[in-house]
Design a protein around this motif. Structure first.
Motif, mmCIF file in Angstrom:
data_model
loop_
_atom_site.group_PDB
_atom_site.id
_atom_site.type_symbol
_atom_site.label_atom_id
_atom_site.label_comp_id
_atom_site.label_asym_id
_atom_site.label_seq_id
_atom_site.Cartn_x
_atom_site.Cartn_y
_atom_site.Cartn_z
ATOM 1 N N MET A 1 0.840 -1.192 0.000
ATOM 2 C CA MET A 1 0.000 0.000 0.000
ATOM 3 C C MET A 1 0.879 1.247 0.000
ATOM 4 O O MET A 1 2.005 1.229 0.512
ATOM 5 N N ALA A 2 0.359 2.294 -0.581
ATOM 6 C CA ALA A 2 1.149 3.523 -0.681
ATOM 7 C C ALA A 2 0.244 4.744 -0.588
ATOM 8 O O ALA A 2 -0.962 4.670 -0.820
ATOM 9 N N TRP A 3 0.880 5.842 -0.260
ATOM 10 C CA TRP A 3 0.249 7.160 -0.330
ATOM 11 C C TRP A 3 1.014 7.998 -1.353
ATOM 12 O O TRP A 3 2.251 8.011 -1.363
ATOM 13 N N PHE A 4 0.245 8.658 -2.185
ATOM 14 C CA PHE A 4 0.765 9.635 -3.127
ATOM 15 C C PHE A 4 0.078 10.956 -2.844
ATOM 16 O O PHE A 4 -0.948 11.012 -2.160
ATOM 17 N N TYR B 1 -3.685 10.591 -2.076
ATOM 18 C CA TYR B 1 -4.308 9.394 -2.611
ATOM 19 C C TYR B 1 -3.710 8.139 -1.968
ATOM 20 O O TYR B 1 -2.498 8.051 -1.779
ATOM 21 N N CYS B 2 -4.561 7.180 -1.742
ATOM 22 C CA CYS B 2 -4.164 5.856 -1.302
ATOM 23 C C CYS B 2 -4.118 4.946 -2.534
ATOM 24 O O CYS B 2 -4.969 5.077 -3.427
ATOM 25 N N ALA B 3 -3.133 4.052 -2.587
ATOM 26 C CA ALA B 3 -2.995 3.165 -3.736
ATOM 27 C C ALA B 3 -2.552 1.778 -3.300
ATOM 28 O O ALA B 3 -1.854 1.623 -2.294
ATOM 29 N N ALA B 4 -2.949 0.784 -4.086
ATOM 30 C CA ALA B 4 -2.579 -0.612 -3.827
ATOM 31 C C ALA B 4 -1.860 -1.173 -5.039
ATOM 32 O O ALA B 4 -2.299 -0.983 -6.183
ATOM 33 N N GLY B 5 -0.764 -1.884 -4.778
ATOM 34 C CA GLY B 5 0.004 -2.465 -5.865
ATOM 35 C C GLY B 5 0.666 -3.761 -5.458
ATOM 36 O O GLY B 5 0.737 -4.088 -4.270
ATOM 37 N N ARG B 6 1.186 -4.485 -6.442
ATOM 38 C CA ARG B 6 1.768 -5.803 -6.181
ATOM 39 C C ARG B 6 3.248 -5.745 -5.838
ATOM 40 O O ARG B 6 3.806 -6.695 -5.312
ATOM 41 N N ILE B 7 3.907 -4.638 -6.174
ATOM 42 C CA ILE B 7 5.358 -4.552 -6.006
ATOM 43 C C ILE B 7 5.678 -3.533 -4.928
ATOM 44 O O ILE B 7 5.269 -2.375 -5.006
ATOM 45 N N PHE B 8 6.440 -3.942 -3.921
ATOM 46 C CA PHE B 8 6.804 -3.031 -2.837
ATOM 47 C C PHE B 8 7.862 -2.042 -3.290
ATOM 48 O O PHE B 8 8.730 -2.342 -4.104
ATOM 49 N N LYS B 9 7.768 -0.850 -2.764
ATOM 50 C CA LYS B 9 8.755 0.201 -2.937
ATOM 51 C C LYS B 9 8.900 0.629 -4.396
ATOM 52 O O LYS B 9 10.002 0.948 -4.863
ATOM 53 N N THR B 10 7.797 0.611 -5.114
ATOM 54 C CA THR B 10 7.833 1.205 -6.440
ATOM 55 C C THR B 10 7.247 2.602 -6.333
ATOM 56 O O THR B 10 6.198 2.811 -5.731
ATOM 57 N N LEU B 11 7.928 3.574 -6.915
ATOM 58 C CA LEU B 11 7.556 4.966 -6.737
ATOM 59 C C LEU B 11 6.713 5.503 -7.881
ATOM 60 O O LEU B 11 6.233 6.638 -7.813
ATOM 61 N N ALA B 12 6.532 4.714 -8.897
ATOM 62 C CA ALA B 12 5.819 5.174 -10.084
ATOM 63 C C ALA B 12 4.324 4.926 -9.949
ATOM 64 O O ALA B 12 3.897 3.775 -9.741
ATOM 65 N N PRO B 13 3.511 5.959 -10.069
ATOM 66 C CA PRO B 13 2.055 5.764 -9.963
ATOM 67 C C PRO B 13 1.508 4.713 -10.924
ATOM 68 O O PRO B 13 0.557 3.996 -10.582
ATOM 69 N N ALA B 14 2.089 4.585 -12.088
ATOM 70 C CA ALA B 14 1.586 3.646 -13.095
ATOM 71 C C ALA B 14 1.691 2.193 -12.647
ATOM 72 O O ALA B 14 1.031 1.317 -13.214
ATOM 73 N N MET B 15 2.515 1.940 -11.630
ATOM 74 C CA MET B 15 2.711 0.560 -11.173
ATOM 75 C C MET B 15 1.650 0.126 -10.166
ATOM 76 O O MET B 15 1.653 -1.028 -9.742
ATOM 77 N N TYR B 16 0.768 1.012 -9.788
ATOM 78 C CA TYR B 16 -0.257 0.688 -8.801
ATOM 79 C C TYR B 16 -1.567 0.355 -9.507
ATOM 80 O O TYR B 16 -1.947 0.988 -10.493
ATOM 81 N N ASP B 17 -2.242 -0.644 -8.955
ATOM 82 C CA ASP B 17 -3.426 -1.198 -9.612
ATOM 83 C C ASP B 17 -4.724 -0.499 -9.219
ATOM 84 O O ASP B 17 -5.657 -0.421 -10.026
ATOM 85 N N TYR B 18 -4.800 -0.047 -7.975
ATOM 86 C CA TYR B 18 -6.050 0.519 -7.478
ATOM 87 C C TYR B 18 -5.778 1.837 -6.756
ATOM 88 O O TYR B 18 -4.740 1.987 -6.078
#
Length: 123
Positions: free
Chosen positions: A34-37, A95-112
């Motif tokens: 999970m990430a915050w942008f 924004y909150c985001a969910a993705g499969r790869i940890f520590k990726t900084l690129a918004p495009a890598m997040y799925d939700y």
């Protein structure tokens, strides 16, 4: 499928604190990093912080290190961003985001993504 809803934004004076929460639906929440942008007015979306699926690892952007902390509760399907010592330059939609790869900084890598919550810091 994961749906994300942020809350906790608002207007605060410089030096103050806010706590953002992101509530997730779906049984697969614990399998996602999970990430915050944030997206300041007139600027691109930028990475703030991320946490691994089991909270083993976390990483925050240098611009917020020592002031912001990310955490998650897989039992409650929530991720939180504690923001202290806020500065006017922290003003943005968060924004909150969910993705499969940890520590990726690129918004495009997040799925939700959530819909965002406004944080405004006055000087």
């Amino acid at each position: 499928q994961v749906q994300l809803v942020e809350s906790g934004g608002g207007l605060v004076q410089a030096g103050g604190s806010l706590r953002l929460s992101c509530a997730a639906s779906g049984r697969t929440f614990s399998s996602y990093s999970m990430a915050w942008f944030r997206q300041p007015p007139g600027n691109e979306r930028e990475f703030v912080a991320t946490i691994s699926p089991t909270s083993t690892n976390s990483y925050v952007a240098p611009s917020v290190k020592g002031r912001f902390t990310i955490s998650r509760d897989n039992a409650k399907n929530t991720v939180t961003l504690q923001m202290n010592s806020l500065k006017p330059e922290d003003t943005a939609v968060y924004y909150c985001a969910a993705g499969r790869i940890f520590k990726t900084l690129a918004p495009a890598m997040y799925d939700y993504w959530g819909q965002g919550t406004q944080v405004s810091v006055s000087s």
